[in-house]
Design an enzyme around this catalytic site. Structure first.
Site, PDB file in Angstrom:
ATOM      1  N   CYS A 156       6.237  63.811  92.353  1.00 55.17           N
ATOM      2  CA  CYS A 156       5.947  65.097  91.700  1.00 55.17           C
ATOM      3  C   CYS A 156       6.787  66.150  92.392  1.00 55.17           C
ATOM      4  CB  CYS A 156       4.469  65.453  91.786  1.00 55.17           C
ATOM      5  SG  CYS A 156       4.109  67.123  91.169  1.00 55.17           S
ATOM      6  N   SER A 202       1.957  72.932  89.502  1.00 52.68           N
ATOM      7  CA  SER A 202       0.955  71.870  89.596  1.00 52.68           C
ATOM      8  C   SER A 202      -0.068  72.194  90.683  1.00 52.68           C
ATOM      9  CB  SER A 202       1.624  70.530  89.923  1.00 52.68           C
ATOM     10  OG  SER A 202       2.420  70.071  88.852  1.00 52.68           O
ATOM     11  N   MET A 223       8.165  69.891  84.765  1.00 54.36           N
ATOM     12  CA  MET A 223       7.950  69.122  85.985  1.00 54.36           C
ATOM     13  C   MET A 223       9.142  69.332  86.916  1.00 54.36           C
ATOM     14  SD  MET A 223       7.147  67.617  82.944  1.00 54.36           S
ATOM     15  CE  MET A 223       8.083  66.135  82.600  1.00 54.36           C
TER      16      MET A 223
END
Length: 397
Positions: A104, A19, A317
């Site tokens: 996250c 990310s 993720m």
């Protein structure tokens, strides 16, 4: 008509895992944005370039994907034995919304490094060479995460030989330990909010699906790939180009969220886009990753594909990886069954970009499953540092 000039805010643009996001020190934000609320949300949206009806975020720092439409606010920790408080905002690309409901995991890696860059870690705790243990308080979910950040000459080491599928270039390895990653509840059943390792999830228009609904790292709904007509080897284009499929996954997510107790009605799911995640699993089999590399069946324990913000993720993720590790460690979950069953404290799964190894320690105490920690490796580095600029008239200060 004369217009107000832009304001500039100190920031770092960082990659963490697979990310990217814009990182701020809380004290550097305009005063009105130092507290939760509309002014903070509007600032972060304008930084990222949202909401954008074109879905491109051309007029901002966002990259028009769920993996790149992110902001982080860090501050000196207000919690004992922690270095930094880390708050994460998932900025919707095309709607007027910032989701603060979860963490996250990928950017947690960068949060550990950023804490050192930003001066939140006491200098005496940073070795000349070696590893600095950064204790992170994850403010969205109220959990402790330990980042073990490599150090060279008292500075964060960013370059290295650690390879992470989904990231083109190697970098230095940062090991993350998620401490007690499950949500807490009075009845002790929060790891599995329904009290079962597998449920029948009735989704109108889709049918009754077997589902493992777990809350570790991030609330996640696991279903079997074959029950949806998939093999488990799908890449992004197979899902994201199919509007009907995305609608089915959103229906699964919304009805699963109700069953998990995260929302009261399916209509509320539109305001909770970041959580829960939906993932589909399948036993190990060879497939071709998005890079063109062949992932051999004997290199993985199972295949997992997950959706984030309504689209299939290009890799995995970090928080969902915690959920995968935890579910794999508990016999009877769909993840555990897909991995071959039995007791295990680590699993290597195949995702669209390649493979990832994650581990978790889980135990059953008085009939309730508990997870003490989950561990994975990621990398992070600064991409740009300085200031972000936003139009003052559009950003309350």
């Amino acid at each position: 008509m004369t217009k107000a000039a832009q304001i500039k805010v100190p920031a770092m643009y960082m990659r963490g895992g697979t990310s990217k996001g814009v990182f701020f020190r809380l004290e550097d934000l305009p005063f009105s944005a130092q507290q939760p609320g509309a002014a903070r949300d509007r600032l972060l949206q304008r930084v990222i370039g949202s909401p954008d009806a074109y879905g491109k975020q051309t007029d901002g720092m966002g990259g028009a994907t769920s993996s790149t439409s992110k902001c982080v606010i860090c501050s000196a920790s207000q919690h004992a034995d922690h270095d930094v408080d880390y708050l994460y905002g998932q900025v919707s690309i095309d709607t007027d919304f910032v989701d603060w409901s979860g963490n996250c995991g990928n950017l947690t890696t960068a949060a550990g490094a950023f804490a050192i860059h930003a001066g939140y870690v006491a200098p005496e705790r940073i070795p000349e060479h070696g590893v600095c243990e950064v204790r992170i308080w994850q403010a969205n979910i109220g959990k402790t995460i330990i980042a073990r950040v490599p150090i060279t000459h008292y500075q964060v080491q960013e370059t290295g030989d650690f390879e992470l599928d989904g990231v083109t270039f190697p970098a230095a390895e940062i090991v993350l330990e998620f401490v007690d990653p499950a949500e807490e509840s009075e009845d002790g059943g929060a790891l599995f909010p329904t009290g079962h390792v597998v449920d029948d999830l009735d989704v109108p228009g889709v049918g009754v699906l077997k589902a493992t609904m777990i809350n570790s790292g991030i609330p996640t709904i696991f279903v079997n790939a074959q029950d949806l007509g998939y093999t488990g080897s799908e890449l992004q284009e197979a899902i994201n180009g199919d509007a009907a499929a995305l609608m089915r996954f959103e229906a699964i997510r919304a009805h699963g969220a109700v069953k998990m107790g995260l929302i009261k009605t399916v209509e509320e799911a539109a305001k909770r886009q970041h959580t829960p995640k939906v993932a589909f699993v399948a036993p190990a089999a060879a497939y071709t990753a998005s890079s063109g590399k062949t992932v051999q069946a004997d290199a993985i324990d199972l295949r997992v594909r997950a959706l984030s913000m309504g689209k299939l993720h290009h890799a995995m993720m970090g928080t969902a990886s915690v959920a995968i590790a935890t579910a794999a460690a508990i016999p009877g979950t769909l993840v555990n069954i897909a991995a071959g069953g039995g007791a295990r404290d680590a699993v290597r799964f195949g995702h669209p970009s390649g493979t990832l190894r994650v581990g978790a320690q889980a135990q059953c105490i008085e009939g309730q499953w508990q997870v003490t920690k989950a561990v994975m490796s990621r990398s992070a580095r600064i991409l740009m540092s300085g200031w972000v600029h936003v139009p003052a008239e559009e950003t309350p200060i």
